[in-house]
Every structure is written in C-alpha cells, then in structure tokens.
Design a protein around this motif. Structure first.
Motif, PDB file in Angstrom:
ATOM      1  N   ASN A  38      26.593   2.630  45.201  1.00  0.00           N
ATOM      2  CA  ASN A  38      25.983   3.958  45.325  1.00  0.00           C
ATOM      3  C   ASN A  38      26.601   4.960  44.346  1.00  0.00           C
ATOM      4  N   ARG A  90      11.713   5.409  49.730  1.00  0.00           N
ATOM      5  CA  ARG A  90      13.171   5.383  49.680  1.00  0.00           C
ATOM      6  C   ARG A  90      13.629   5.510  48.236  1.00  0.00           C
ATOM      7  N   VAL A  93      19.296   4.728  43.955  1.00  0.00           N
ATOM      8  CA  VAL A  93      20.545   5.376  43.566  1.00  0.00           C
ATOM      9  C   VAL A  93      20.344   6.011  42.202  1.00  0.00           C
ATOM     10  N   ARG A 131      25.982   9.736  54.172  1.00  0.00           N
ATOM     11  CA  ARG A 131      24.998   8.795  53.654  1.00  0.00           C
ATOM     12  C   ARG A 131      25.042   8.764  52.126  1.00  0.00           C
ATOM     13  N   ASP A 132      24.845   7.599  51.589  1.00  0.00           N
ATOM     14  CA  ASP A 132      24.825   7.333  50.148  1.00  0.00           C
ATOM     15  C   ASP A 132      26.181   7.510  49.479  1.00  0.00           C
ATOM     16  N   ASP A 144      23.196   4.340  57.766  1.00  0.00           N
ATOM     17  CA  ASP A 144      23.609   5.231  56.686  1.00  0.00           C
ATOM     18  C   ASP A 144      22.752   6.481  56.618  1.00  0.00           C
ATOM     19  N   SER A 343      18.838  12.786  47.631  1.00  0.00           N
ATOM     20  CA  SER A 343      20.078  12.608  48.379  1.00  0.00           C
ATOM     21  C   SER A 343      21.222  13.389  47.737  1.00  0.00           C
ATOM     22  N   GLN A 389      31.492  12.613  45.283  1.00  0.00           N
ATOM     23  CA  GLN A 389      31.677  12.185  46.670  1.00  0.00           C
ATOM     24  C   GLN A 389      32.891  12.866  47.301  1.00  0.00           C
TER      25      GLN A 389
END
Length: 465
Positions: A38, A90, A93, A131-132, A144, A343, A389
C-alpha cells in the motif's frame, strides 16, 4: 613475506569489496512504489491552493482554486464485460490507471471545541492501523475499509483503533462539541447537482442526518444496474468504456446519472461489451446533508479547478455542523484528491485560523448582498502536502522526537514547513529500509576504516622489514 603479501591482498580485496558495497547501497535509493505494501509516492509532494473567504449576515462562502492536469469526474462505475455486469468501485493503490477516481475537496471546520485541531490539524484524526496503511499484522486486513478517521478522546487506547469509549462518554463528548465538521465536495457525486456532501468526525467519520446527494445504482440481487440513462431525455442508454477511460466526454454527453434523467434498467436490451453505467444515482439531498451548496458551478479550466462552496452560518444542526457567528474565530484544514487518487493519497494543509470580523491568522471579508465581489476578497495561498502514513499515536509516542513539544501544545507550524512534513511522511513509509541502509552504511564505514588501517600497518611493516 608470503604471509604478509597474502594478508595485504586479503585486506585490499576487503577494502574494494566494502567500497563497492557502499557505492551500491548509496546508489540504489529505498524510496519506490510498492502497491503490495500500500505504498505509492506521488511525483509532487506539495501542491498550492488558493483560498478566499467571505461572509454576510446569513452565509459564509469559501472559494478554492487548485491545479489539476486534467479533471477526473468518474467514480463507482458499473461495467458490462465478459457477458456480465461488474462493479468498478475499489480504487487502486495510488492513481487509478484508467483515471476512474473523481477529484475531491474536503475541509474540516472547528469552533475551538477540539483544541488539538487548532495546533495539529488533520493529524489528530489519523489513528493506529488506518485503512490503506502498510499492514504489519495480516489479520488487520480483513476489515481494512472500516478503520477510518476519529478523534483521540473517543479511544481508551491510542494504539488500538477498536478501543472505542463507552456510549455515555461518546455522547458526552459530542454534546460538548467534540467533533469536526467535514465539508466534502465531489466532482461526480455532488458537483453536477450543485451540492457538497456534509459529514462530521467524532468517534468515526459519519454522515450527517438526512439523505445524501447520491444513492447506489447496484441491484445486488440481480447483479445488474437498477437504473440507466433515459434515451429520450439524454440520447443514450449508457456510456462506453473507451470514452470514459480516455476522458472523451463533453457537456453534451452526461457523465453522471440523475434520478430525473434515469429510467428502470432494461435487462432485455442487448448490451455490448464495454458498456458503462454510473454506479451511483444523484438526487437532491435532505436534512443536514443538504446544508452546503456549490455557488455557480465547480469548473475545471486551464489546468485548475475553481470551486466555491456556501453554507448558512447557522444550519440548525448544532450536533452535526459547526455553527458560525460574526466575531467568531474558527479553524479549518483543507485537503484535495487529484490525479485519479482516493483514500490516503491526497494533499492536506496545516490548520488555518479564520476570524469573522475579529483579529485572527486570517480575517474573512465581510460583504453585503447576495454575492461578494471576489476581486475585493483577499486571496490566501496555502501549500498542501502529501502526509504519508503519519498517525497521531506515532506523533505522540516516544519514537517521535517532537512528542515533548506536542505534549507542551506547541503548534506544528511553529516547527515545520509543509515540505518538511511531506518529506517526513515519505521517510516514515520507508523507515525500516532507511534504518537497514543506515546500519549497512555504518558497518561498511567501520570496515573501510579497519581495512585501511590494516593495509597501512602491513605496508609500513613491510617497509621496515
């Protein structure tokens, strides 16, 4: 003599080998895209956004302008391929290779009831194992998609997404105003009908009450669309995959499906390979979700989106929206999705303080009448950055060198620029690789020094002999 020559040769080979290892390690960077983990790093780590704010006695308007190489107006499609209908909902990434992820703008708003937000912005909504994020525990991947934003005080353990406080605590926090208002403009799922979705963040990212601006077009039982374009109104029954993925759509061909321009899906029609129907149907929202409107039209032109959102100062929903008042001071943080991403692959801003007829970091422009003269409204250029992240539990833990400053309440903008935060976000995604390379470099350096000293010792010893 032979033994000394052999030792010298061995040390020389060690020196050359370690030198080659050092060159290899420093010549192959650790930052690379890795979809299986990810990870996808955008080409640009920062993006500019222009913001204008104006208000009158009843409403407030925010005008946003940001660059985008091309508009992305599609999301959640139903694709007829291999003899059956399939959902394309969906996002992958990073950027969607077909560009099938709509551009979006979000803005979090607070009135001071969430004190950490004023200092650290959206960072406080990013919890553990979101998530992700790269999954370190395979079991976490099972749900997730459910692990979304929340505020810190709604958890009993900062490192456990599931440690949600009891209902009485959550109700008490919410009643005290401990939530963030979330404005959510979407290029396909709200803009065509002149709306922005309205949500809020407390123990979870929640929709406001009422009907939203879109509803699902998927019939799960029949595994086919519920509605299709009305050919008498629109001239088409569906779109074509090749047109959608190449961006070959224009104002004459609708790229969205509204209730008033739709009819019941005809399963008896001979559908062709590559037929596409939108997976969501647009409708007029109701209740609190109808509070935010698009002024005019959100338009993409000359490589930029230009979007103006307006809302009543007092929407009548104090437990879902932040009620604004003249003489008040409010905090906002803006984010955009562009380049076909969804996302966590977005650009975010630091928090910005806005005053309504009151001294603040930035003072909104007061106007009379229906609309402001935008040429007379101050323009603020904000730098948005890729956050990576970085989670709030990490920032407040001992692993983060700046945690003591956060504990003292020092705002993030006092110590960092946006470019630094973007770089930090990338480093966190590759911290294990960076640490491993650091150790290799350290060991290689020590071996180089040792081999050099041994070589010199052997050479000097030979000369003395």
């Amino acid at each position: 003599m032979l033994r000394r020559r052999s030792a010298l040769l061995a040390v020389s080979l060690l020196f050359v080998g370690v030198m080659l290892l050092s060159l290899y390690v420093h010549g192959t960077g650790v930052v690379h895209n890795d979809p299986e983990r990810n990870i996808w790093i955008p080409e640009r780590l920062t993006v500019p956004l222009q913001l204008q704010v104006a208000f009158n006695e009843e409403e407030i308007l925010f005008r946003y302008r940001w660059p985008a190489d091309r508009p992305h107006r599609f999301a959640d499609l139903l694709h007829y391929t291999d003899g059956r209908w399939q959902r394309v909902d969906r996002p992958p990434v990073g950027p969607d290779p077909h560009g099938l992820t709509e551009d979006r703008l979000t803005m979090m708003v607070d009135d001071g009831s969430v004190p950490e937000f004023q200092r650290y912005g959206g960072y406080i909504t990013v919890g553990a194992d979101m998530r992700d994020f790269t999954r370190h525990d395979p079991a976490l991947g099972e749900d997730d998609g459910y692990r979304r934003k929340y505020l810190p005080a709604t958890r009993t353990d900062a490192n456990d997404w599931y440690s949600i406080a009891d209902a009485a605590t959550l109700d008490g926090l919410h009643g005290a105003g401990y939530f963030l208002d979330l404005w959510h403009w979407r290029a396909q799922l709200s803009n065509p009908i002149g709306r922005s979705d309205d949500q809020h963040i407390s123990w979870y990212r929640l929709y406001d009450s009422g009907d939203g601006p879109f509803t699902s077009n998927w019939d799960g039982t029949a595994e086919q669309p519920r509605l299709m374009f009305d050919p008498e109104r629109t001239g088409i029954r569906a779109l074509r995959w090749e047109d959608v993925t190449s961006g070959r759509t224009d104002d004459a061909t609708p790229y969205y499906l509204e209730e008033q321009s739709a009819v019941r899906f005809d399963s008896r029609h001979e559908w062709r390979e590559g037929t596409v129907i939108p997976g969501q149907v647009l409708r007029e929202p109701t209740g609190a979700r109808a509070a935010i409107r698009v002024q005019g039209e959100g338009r993409w032109a000359d490589g930029h989106w230009d979007v103006t959102l307006r809302r009543a100062l007092d929407t009548g929903y104090p437990l879902e929206d932040k009620i604004l008042h003249p003489k008040g001071i409010y905090d906002v943080a803006v984010a955009v999705h562009r380049d076909g991403t969804a996302s966590r692959w977005h650009y975010v801003s630091m928090p910005l303080q806005i005053g309504l007829e009151r001294p603040a970091e930035w003072v909104a422009t007061r106007f009379d009448g229906e609309l402001p003269d935008w040429d007379r409204v101050d323009v603020r250029e904000i730098t948005l950055f890729y956050p990576g992240q970085v989670s709030w539990p990490r920032l407040t833990s001992e692993i983060h060198a700046g945690a003591p400053y956060i504990a003292e309440g020092v705002p993030v903008k006092f110590r960092h620029k946006e470019a630094q935060l973007a770089q930090y976000g990338v480093e966190i995604e590759f911290e294990n690789e960076i640490r491993r390379q650091w150790w290799i470099s350290l060991v290689a350096g020590l071996l180089l020094i040792a081999s050099f000293v041994l070589s010199v010792s052997l050479i000097l010893g030979r000369d003395r002999s």
